[in-house]
Enzyme design. Structure first.
Site, PDB file in Angstrom:
ATOM      1  N   GLY A  38      38.674  28.371  43.993  1.00 37.19           N
ATOM      2  CA  GLY A  38      39.257  29.154  42.485  1.00 37.19           C
ATOM      3  C   GLY A  38      40.082  30.405  43.956  1.00 37.19           C
ATOM      4  O   GLY A  38      40.043  30.826  42.835  1.00 37.19           O
ATOM      5  N   THR A  65      44.240  32.722  44.792  1.00 39.75           N
ATOM      6  CA  THR A  65      45.115  34.123  43.144  1.00 39.75           C
ATOM      7  C   THR A  65      43.843  34.596  43.699  1.00 39.75           C
ATOM      8  O   THR A  65      42.721  34.690  43.367  1.00 39.75           O
ATOM      9  CB  THR A  65      46.358  34.407  42.546  1.00 39.75           C
ATOM     10  N   GLY A 119      39.301  35.976  44.254  1.00 39.96           N
ATOM     11  CA  GLY A 119      38.954  34.360  45.193  1.00 39.96           C
ATOM     12  C   GLY A 119      40.110  34.579  46.476  1.00 39.96           C
ATOM     13  O   GLY A 119      39.425  34.810  47.498  1.00 39.96           O
ATOM     14  N   TYR A 133      32.733  31.234  26.304  1.00 43.58           N
ATOM     15  CA  TYR A 133      33.133  31.975  27.726  1.00 43.58           C
ATOM     16  C   TYR A 133      31.583  32.808  27.743  1.00 43.58           C
ATOM     17  O   TYR A 133      30.892  32.424  28.631  1.00 43.58           O
ATOM     18  CB  TYR A 133      34.128  32.395  27.540  1.00 43.58           C
TER      19      TYR A 133
END
Length: 325
Positions: free
Chosen positions: A50, A53, A56, A204
């Site tokens: 990932g 952008t 990462g 989450y």
């Protein structure tokens, strides 16, 4: 001269000046710890998930500056390829490669791992950076609730598929990006996949707690292998991770929140510092099963110490992904 001094000491002059200095110092403080040690990573191979952008990409950028060979594992190959080109131009390091990896697909994960092993015989750093947050109810290609599926199950499968090459490359490190949100999570043993009910924030927090439990359990299973695994909270960072937050999807919301973000939220560069610290700092060579934030060790939430829940999660993760250790 005395007249000028009097003017400078007037409240209307020094009041705003002191406020500006105070705000600037507060912002500096909120950026957190910085990894400033110089290391040479030439000849070392890393995978970052990932990373087209945000945190990462910044992590890959710094690894490339230090000479590492990096595989950028991303779902959106167009963005990944552009990020790769940007990094090569900025660092003059040609050993940066873009490879497709969709963590919401077990097939894609297996294909990526197999392809990597055909290209490389070594892997020294695996950074499980990718994540999804606060999204509406969605399912992965394999029927997993998206947040537990991508944030935990996808990285669980990827890590175990790459363990053999990590072991043969030891000393090597696995870095798992979790969140302080794990403190508010519970492993719902009656409905891990959120079939009966779904709360996007609870899902989450559950996935981030799963990251911590996975780190601690995997560390126990890797004793004596010289492969370490540690988790971290990068901080509250100004990235696309918040794209599903309703308030920030409006122009007015973005305008109103901008000053608060500037002061209290980390930049992407600052957000990557703990990842780099855990992946690279020589003092952590033998440290495993720990949790870090702001380039320092931190205590995990009480729920992360529940060994029974951790064993349940591990067993279920093996069932869901079809991989065993």
């Amino acid at each position: 001269m005395s007249e000028i001094r009097k003017r400078l000491l007037r409240p209307l002059v020094y009041g705003p000046a002191l406020s500006a200095v105070g705000i600037y110092l507060l912002r500096r403080h909120m950026q957190g710890g910085q990894f400033t040690k110089k290391t040479n990573e030439t000849g070392r191979v890393a995978i970052v998930t990932g990373c087209n952008t945000g945190i990462g990409k910044e992590t890959v950028l710094e690894l490339a500056r230090r000479g590492a060979t990096i595989y950028m594992a991303c779902r959106d190959m167009q963005k990944c390829e552009q990020a790769r080109k940007d990094i090569i131009v900025a660092t003059k390091n040609p050993n940066v490669f873009a490879r497709e990896l969709d963590l919401s697909s077990m097939e894609s994960i297996r294909k990526f791992a197999a392809g990597f092993k055909k290209e490389q015989k070594k892997l020294h750093i695996l950074i499980n950076n990718a994540g999804i947050m606060d999204c509406p109810k969605m399912l992965t290609q394999d029927g997993f609730e998206m947040q537990i599926g991508v944030n935990h199950m996808g990285h669980f499968l990827l890590t175990l598929l790459l363990l053999d090459v990590l072991k043969s490359s030891a000393p090597s490190r696995i870095v798992v990006l979790s969140s302080i949100a794990h403190r508010f999570g519970t492993i719902n043993q009656d409905d891990l996949n959120s079939v009966e009910s779904y709360d996007r924030k609870k899902a989450y927090c559950q996935s981030k707690l799963a990251n911590i439990m996975f780190t601690r359990e995997l560390s126990n299973r890797l004793r004596g292998t010289r492969v370490t695994v540690n988790a971290l909270h990068p901080g509250v960072v100004n990235t696309e991770l918040f794209r599903n937050t309703f308030f920030l999807r409006t122009k007015l919301g973005k305008l109103l929140i901008a000053p608060i973000i500037w002061i209290f939220v980390k930049t992407i560069r600052s957000g990557a510092q703990t990842s780099l610290y855990v992946a690279l700092d020589p003092i952590l060579k033998e440290v495993s099963g720990q949790y870090f934030s702001d380039c320092r060790p931190k205590k995990v939430g009480a729920a992360a110490l529940d060994d029974n829940a951790a064993k349940f999660l591990w067993t279920e993760s093996e069932k869901w992904t079809g991989v065993h250790l």
